[in-house]
Write a protein that holds these residues in place. Structure first.
Motif, PDB file in Angstrom:
ATOM      1  N   CYS A  11       8.535   2.558  -1.268  1.00 32.14           N
ATOM      2  CA  CYS A  11       7.843   3.836  -2.176  1.00 32.14           C
ATOM      3  C   CYS A  11       9.467   4.751  -1.851  1.00 32.14           C
ATOM      4  O   CYS A  11       9.946   5.346  -2.815  1.00 32.14           O
ATOM      5  CB  CYS A  11       7.196   4.322  -0.849  1.00 32.14           C
ATOM      6  SG  CYS A  11       7.946   4.944   1.250  1.00 32.14           S
ATOM      7  N   LEU A  13      11.648  -0.057   2.353  1.00 34.26           N
ATOM      8  CA  LEU A  13      10.281   0.468   1.822  1.00 34.26           C
ATOM      9  C   LEU A  13      10.014   0.535   0.633  1.00 34.26           C
ATOM     10  O   LEU A  13      11.158   1.495  -0.375  1.00 34.26           O
ATOM     11  CB  LEU A  13      10.472   2.247   2.626  1.00 34.26           C
ATOM     12  CG  LEU A  13      10.745   1.845   4.395  1.00 34.26           C
ATOM     13  CD1 LEU A  13      10.546   2.676   5.212  1.00 34.26           C
ATOM     14  CD2 LEU A  13       9.102   1.088   4.869  1.00 34.26           C
ATOM     15  N   GLY A  28       8.665   7.139   3.680  1.00 30.37           N
ATOM     16  CA  GLY A  28       9.420   6.529   4.477  1.00 30.37           C
ATOM     17  C   GLY A  28       8.487   6.828   5.699  1.00 30.37           C
ATOM     18  O   GLY A  28       9.636   6.236   6.518  1.00 30.37           O
ATOM     19  N   THR A  29       7.069   6.957   5.776  1.00 36.01           N
ATOM     20  CA  THR A  29       7.406   7.161   7.379  1.00 36.01           C
ATOM     21  C   THR A  29       6.217   5.970   7.438  1.00 36.01           C
ATOM     22  O   THR A  29       6.383   5.449   8.944  1.00 36.01           O
ATOM     23  CB  THR A  29       6.467   8.025   7.985  1.00 36.01           C
ATOM     24  OG1 THR A  29       7.484   9.197   7.377  1.00 36.01           O
ATOM     25  CG2 THR A  29       5.908   8.624   9.766  1.00 36.01           C
ATOM     26  N   CYS A  30       5.662   5.278   7.010  1.00 38.36           N
ATOM     27  CA  CYS A  30       4.366   4.702   7.627  1.00 38.36           C
ATOM     28  C   CYS A  30       4.580   3.294   7.944  1.00 38.36           C
ATOM     29  O   CYS A  30       4.209   2.258   8.224  1.00 38.36           O
ATOM     30  CB  CYS A  30       2.987   4.802   7.454  1.00 38.36           C
ATOM     31  SG  CYS A  30       2.690   4.265   5.576  1.00 38.36           S
ATOM     32  N   GLY A  31       5.663   2.317   6.560  1.00 38.03           N
ATOM     33  CA  GLY A  31       6.113   1.396   6.481  1.00 38.03           C
ATOM     34  C   GLY A  31       4.635   0.746   5.590  1.00 38.03           C
ATOM     35  O   GLY A  31       4.981  -0.617   5.344  1.00 38.03           O
ATOM     36  N   ALA A  32       3.605   1.465   5.411  1.00 37.29           N
ATOM     37  CA  ALA A  32       2.937   0.329   4.193  1.00 37.29           C
ATOM     38  C   ALA A  32       2.948  -0.689   3.167  1.00 37.29           C
ATOM     39  O   ALA A  32       2.198  -1.346   2.611  1.00 37.29           O
ATOM     40  CB  ALA A  32       1.378   1.096   3.648  1.00 37.29           C
ATOM     41  N   CYS A  33       4.079   0.344   2.347  1.00 36.54           N
ATOM     42  CA  CYS A  33       4.553  -0.415   1.565  1.00 36.54           C
ATOM     43  C   CYS A  33       5.787  -1.147   2.052  1.00 36.54           C
ATOM     44  O   CYS A  33       6.443  -2.091   0.700  1.00 36.54           O
ATOM     45  CB  CYS A  33       5.132   0.896   0.694  1.00 36.54           C
ATOM     46  SG  CYS A  33       6.716   1.757   1.709  1.00 36.54           S
ATOM     47  N   LYS A  93       0.470  -1.133   0.268  1.00 31.32           N
ATOM     48  CA  LYS A  93       0.015  -0.151   0.375  1.00 31.32           C
ATOM     49  C   LYS A  93       0.615   1.439  -0.087  1.00 31.32           C
ATOM     50  O   LYS A  93       1.606   1.294   0.542  1.00 31.32           O
ATOM     51  CB  LYS A  93      -0.673  -0.198   1.514  1.00 31.32           C
ATOM     52  CG  LYS A  93      -1.433  -0.915   0.856  1.00 31.32           C
ATOM     53  CD  LYS A  93      -2.927  -1.546   0.397  1.00 31.32           C
ATOM     54  CE  LYS A  93      -3.831  -2.731   0.030  1.00 31.32           C
ATOM     55  NZ  LYS A  93      -4.121  -3.128  -0.749  1.00 31.32           N
ATOM     56  N   LYS A  94       0.173   2.210  -0.513  1.00 26.25           N
ATOM     57  CA  LYS A  94       0.982   3.500  -0.282  1.00 26.25           C
ATOM     58  C   LYS A  94       0.189   4.279   0.535  1.00 26.25           C
ATOM     59  O   LYS A  94      -1.377   5.148   0.486  1.00 26.25           O
ATOM     60  CB  LYS A  94       0.590   4.590  -1.933  1.00 26.25           C
ATOM     61  CG  LYS A  94       2.195   5.853  -1.991  1.00 26.25           C
ATOM     62  CD  LYS A  94       0.971   6.190  -3.302  1.00 26.25           C
ATOM     63  CE  LYS A  94       2.184   5.245  -3.551  1.00 26.25           C
ATOM     64  NZ  LYS A  94       2.585   6.854  -5.583  1.00 26.25           N
ATOM     65  N   GLY A  95       0.915   4.792   1.365  1.00 24.69           N
ATOM     66  CA  GLY A  95       0.668   5.921   2.838  1.00 24.69           C
ATOM     67  C   GLY A  95       1.174   6.782   2.417  1.00 24.69           C
ATOM     68  O   GLY A  95       0.258   8.034   2.154  1.00 24.69           O
ATOM     69  N   CYS A  96       1.968   7.394   3.124  1.00 24.48           N
ATOM     70  CA  CYS A  96       2.459   8.121   3.102  1.00 24.48           C
ATOM     71  C   CYS A  96       3.484   8.549   1.781  1.00 24.48           C
ATOM     72  O   CYS A  96       3.644  10.150   2.175  1.00 24.48           O
ATOM     73  CB  CYS A  96       3.821   8.492   4.614  1.00 24.48           C
ATOM     74  SG  CYS A  96       4.906   7.192   4.624  1.00 24.48           S
ATOM     75  N   ASP A  97       4.096   7.403   1.449  1.00 22.34           N
ATOM     76  CA  ASP A  97       4.850   7.682   0.274  1.00 22.34           C
ATOM     77  C   ASP A  97       6.370   8.342   0.609  1.00 22.34           C
ATOM     78  O   ASP A  97       7.095   9.365  -0.459  1.00 22.34           O
ATOM     79  CB  ASP A  97       4.053   8.357  -1.370  1.00 22.34           C
ATOM     80  CG  ASP A  97       4.375   8.024  -2.413  1.00 22.34           C
ATOM     81  OD1 ASP A  97       5.545   6.978  -2.672  1.00 22.34           O
ATOM     82  OD2 ASP A  97       4.504   8.938  -2.760  1.00 22.34           O
TER      83      ASP A  97
HETATM   84 FE1  FES Z   1       4.683   5.244   3.917  1.00 20.66          FE
HETATM   85 FE2  FES Z   1       5.962   3.569   2.143  1.00 20.66          FE
HETATM   86  S1  FES Z   1       4.338   4.389   2.014  1.00 20.66           S
HETATM   87  S2  FES Z   1       6.713   4.017   4.415  1.00 20.66           S
END
Ligand code: FES
Length: 138
Positions: free
Chosen positions: A71, A69, A54-59, A48-52
């Motif tokens: 993104c 990461l 490098g903060t959230c880890g969804a990717c 998933k693309k969350g923050c794009d």
């Molecule tokens: Fe959040 Fe990659 S989309 S760390």
């Protein structure tokens, strides 16, 4: 004058990526992130693309078995390496132990970033960083 001022991007490049043990050949701009290549060109939308940023880890995916990461990773830097996404994580019929554990403990929150959490949790164990609550929290 307007034509002369128009910016042009770099030419697309051909990259050959090994994703979930399958070779995929893409034409991408050199600046394409691994996440965008997976989601927009290969229809692997589990990451998933969350923050794009490098903060959230969804990717989170694995490159040569280590967490990255997607993104913040350029797709072209992944040539010759093995990429594993959540889609390649199980056999497609049965969930693995971590996925079952997420269900058992209702660990989904909203569920959007669950694939990244599962990828990270398994890698955390594999990397030997889960020997204490403090280590896991870190
Ligand atoms: Fe959040 Fe990659 S989309 S760390």
């Amino acid at each position: 004058m307007a034509d002369r001022a128009r910016l042009r991007g770099p030419e697309p490049v051909t990259v050959e990526l090994s994703i979930n043990h399958r070779t995929r050949i893409l034409e991408i701009e050199p600046r394409t992130s691994l996440l965008d290549a997976l989601r927009e060109q290969l229809d692997l939308t589990g990451s998933k693309k969350g923050c794009d940023q490098g903060t959230c880890g969804a990717c989170t995916v694995w490159v040569d078995g280590r967490r990255v990461l997607a993104c913040l990773t350029l797709a072209i830097t992944c040539e010759g390496r093995e990429i594993t996404t959540i889609e390649g994580f199980s056999d497609g019929r049965r969930m693995n132990a971590m996925q079952r554990s997420f269900i058992k403990h209702d660990a989904f929150q909203c569920g959007y970033c669950t694939p990244g959490q599962v990828m990270s949790a398994v890698a955390l164990l594999d990397e030997g960083h889960a020997s204490s609550d403090a280590e896991i929290a870190e």
